[in-house]
Scaffold this active site. Structure first.
Site, short mmCIF file in Angstrom:
data_model
loop_
_atom_site.label_atom_id
_atom_site.label_comp_id
_atom_site.label_asym_id
_atom_site.label_seq_id
_atom_site.Cartn_x
_atom_site.Cartn_y
_atom_site.Cartn_z
N SER B 96 83.30 5.33 37.98
CA SER B 96 82.72 4.48 36.94
C SER B 96 83.15 5.03 35.59
O SER B 96 82.68 6.10 35.17
CB SER B 96 81.19 4.49 37.05
OG SER B 96 80.77 3.84 38.22
N LYS B 171 80.34 -3.21 36.43
CA LYS B 171 79.53 -2.03 36.73
C LYS B 171 78.65 -1.67 35.53
O LYS B 171 77.47 -1.34 35.70
CB LYS B 171 80.43 -0.85 37.12
CG LYS B 171 79.70 0.49 37.33
CD LYS B 171 78.80 0.50 38.56
CE LYS B 171 77.89 1.72 38.63
NZ LYS B 171 78.53 2.96 39.04
N LYS B 239 75.05 8.67 31.36
CA LYS B 239 76.51 8.54 31.24
C LYS B 239 76.91 7.07 31.25
O LYS B 239 77.72 6.62 30.43
CB LYS B 239 77.20 9.28 32.39
CG LYS B 239 78.71 9.07 32.47
CD LYS B 239 79.25 9.14 33.90
CE LYS B 239 80.29 8.07 34.11
NZ LYS B 239 80.72 7.93 35.51
#
Lengths: 295, 295
Positions: B96, B171, B239
């Site tokens: 990701s 995502k 994150k």
């Protein structure tokens, strides 16, 4: 057959009353509040001229009015319901009003010996017509069990959440989550679209995973298609978030994202959107991004 | 049988590689990046000593590394994958990372004649072990169709969302919605509890209506029970929200509630919670309210 005084026959109250009449109950309207629905009167509903007169005839007094002041007025003003309440009667407030004021209102009603249930609903006009409302109830287990057959005539997903006030608290919690889930989908779809992806395909890909929600399914589709006819009007959701924010202030806590969602609804109203469906909150995010997801 | 260089065999990458091996594929690991998993090597996986050497042997090069700089390093540093890439090979980045940098990375890979797919996942360690990951793919239809049998060995809900970058965009959108739905449930349950209702009963009553979501079901239960062992760690969601917020800044747009959720995750870290499950965001709301929903 139960005799039910039904006060507040607007967009929601009218079909709810109609479902009670269809189930064989005797309705009583007071035309002091709003005109009695002619078709229900033609089918046998009685009409009187004050909330007090309606309450005198009824075992249940159901309220479906806009907000806290109207509930207090129907119950406690001159010629109001409270003047004649006695043991054996039950007041059911199905309006969405202040959870904190509800506790005081319930206590005042119970001083007369009557029972009190707060029982706000969600599901909108369609749910009211189809007897498919979600009903969130606060009150005693006995009063709930006794009134349950009436709720089952109007709704499907019916829960006793706790004591008086808990129904209204649950409704406010519902409106917080729905508003913030709308805001979440709006941020995600505007980000995705501005970054170059197709928001319709992003929504479909997300529906299989942890991001899925009723709001992604229903309101997400409205955002992608731009179908913002209500539905549930922004001005009504603003009223509900005001109950949340003023309640939070009274409780000495903050609701940061609820406040943010309210600011975005306010921005929609400035764009002329008080009557838009609440999924149109995405327009406020689009304004901030200077980008529409509908090309 | 396909030969697959698999770079990054951590908590997620190891079980994903294992599922590929069980399906009959030849794995190649480079121990320059991290030690090759001994059990998979015992079952026939090859070990080489650079990303370049691994890529030379493989038709597919799959990356499952922490963030954008690691992807760039594996691909473009000295003895990196790009030095030997040629037509017929495909790089699949399942990490990701930044959707915006991904477009540049994909273009650099494609200059070699190789194909590129960005294919980040959700579903966590459990989903990786059970081959039940959600996989969000960006790239060409041909490259996607060719790689689909590999994805089907690792996941269940697999979607081509658009061109390169669209997988990473999707995502990020997923992580925005999950964080904001967690925040929504947290505000609603803390409000309900502080106002005097039982949050467990409120959650149950809400699950039948428009407030329902995967997050209300799964993370809402964690909040009510106080089970904050991960799950998905707050530091990892931070994150992902950084990718959203830095991406939004680069695109010239704002994500007000994503920023607010990030602030609340930061508050959790100050409470010592970087390793808590992300549903523990409710602790930051509880701090603001000076009230815990767990009596």
């Amino acid at each position: 057959m139960t005799t039910i005084a039904f006060i507040g026959t607007g967009i929601m109250g009218k079909p709810m009353a109609e479902n009670l009449q269809k189930a064989g109950h005797q309705l009583v309207f007071s035309d002091h509040y709003n005109p009695a629905p002619a078709d229900l009167v033609a089918n046998g509903a009685q009409v009187v001229h004050s909330a007090k007169a309606a309450a005198e005839l009824a075992e249940y007094i159901i309220l479906m009015v806009p907000n806290t002041p109207q509930v207090e007025d129907v119950l406690f003003s001159e010629n109001g319901v409270a003047e004649v309440l006695k043991p054996g009667q039950t007041v059911i407030d199905m309006s969405s009003i202040s959870p904190i004021e509800t506790k005081t209102i319930a206590a005042r009603v119970k001083e007369t010996g009557a029972e009190y249930l707060d029982a706000p609903v969600s599901g909108g006009e369609v749910g009211a017509i189809n007897a498919a409302l979600t009903i969130m109830v606060g009150g005693s287990e006995e009063a709930y069990a006794k009134a349950l057959p009436l709720f089952e005539v109007m709704g499907k997903n019916i829960n006793l959440v706790g004591d008086n006030g808990a129904g209204q608290i649950c409704k406010v919690a519902n409106q917080i989550i729905v508003a913030l889930n709308i805001e979440a989908v709006a941020e995600a779809l505007v980000f995705a679209s501005k970054a170059g992806a197709d928001p319709a395909r992003v929504r479909e890909a997300l529906m299989g995973g942890f991001a899925n929600s009723k709001v992604l399914e229903v309101h997400g589709e409205r955002m992608v298609k731009g179908t913002f006819d209500p539905g549930f009007r922004i001005q009504l959701h603003q009223k509900d978030l005001n109950l949340a924010l003023s309640g939070a202030e009274a409780l000495g806590m903050s609701l940061p994202n609820t406040q943010s969602a309210q600011n975005l609804f306010d921005a929609c109203v400035k764009l002329g959107g008080e009557g838009w469906d609440h999924s149109a909150l995405i327009r406020a995010i689009e304004e901030l991004a200077n980008h529409s997801i509908r090309q």
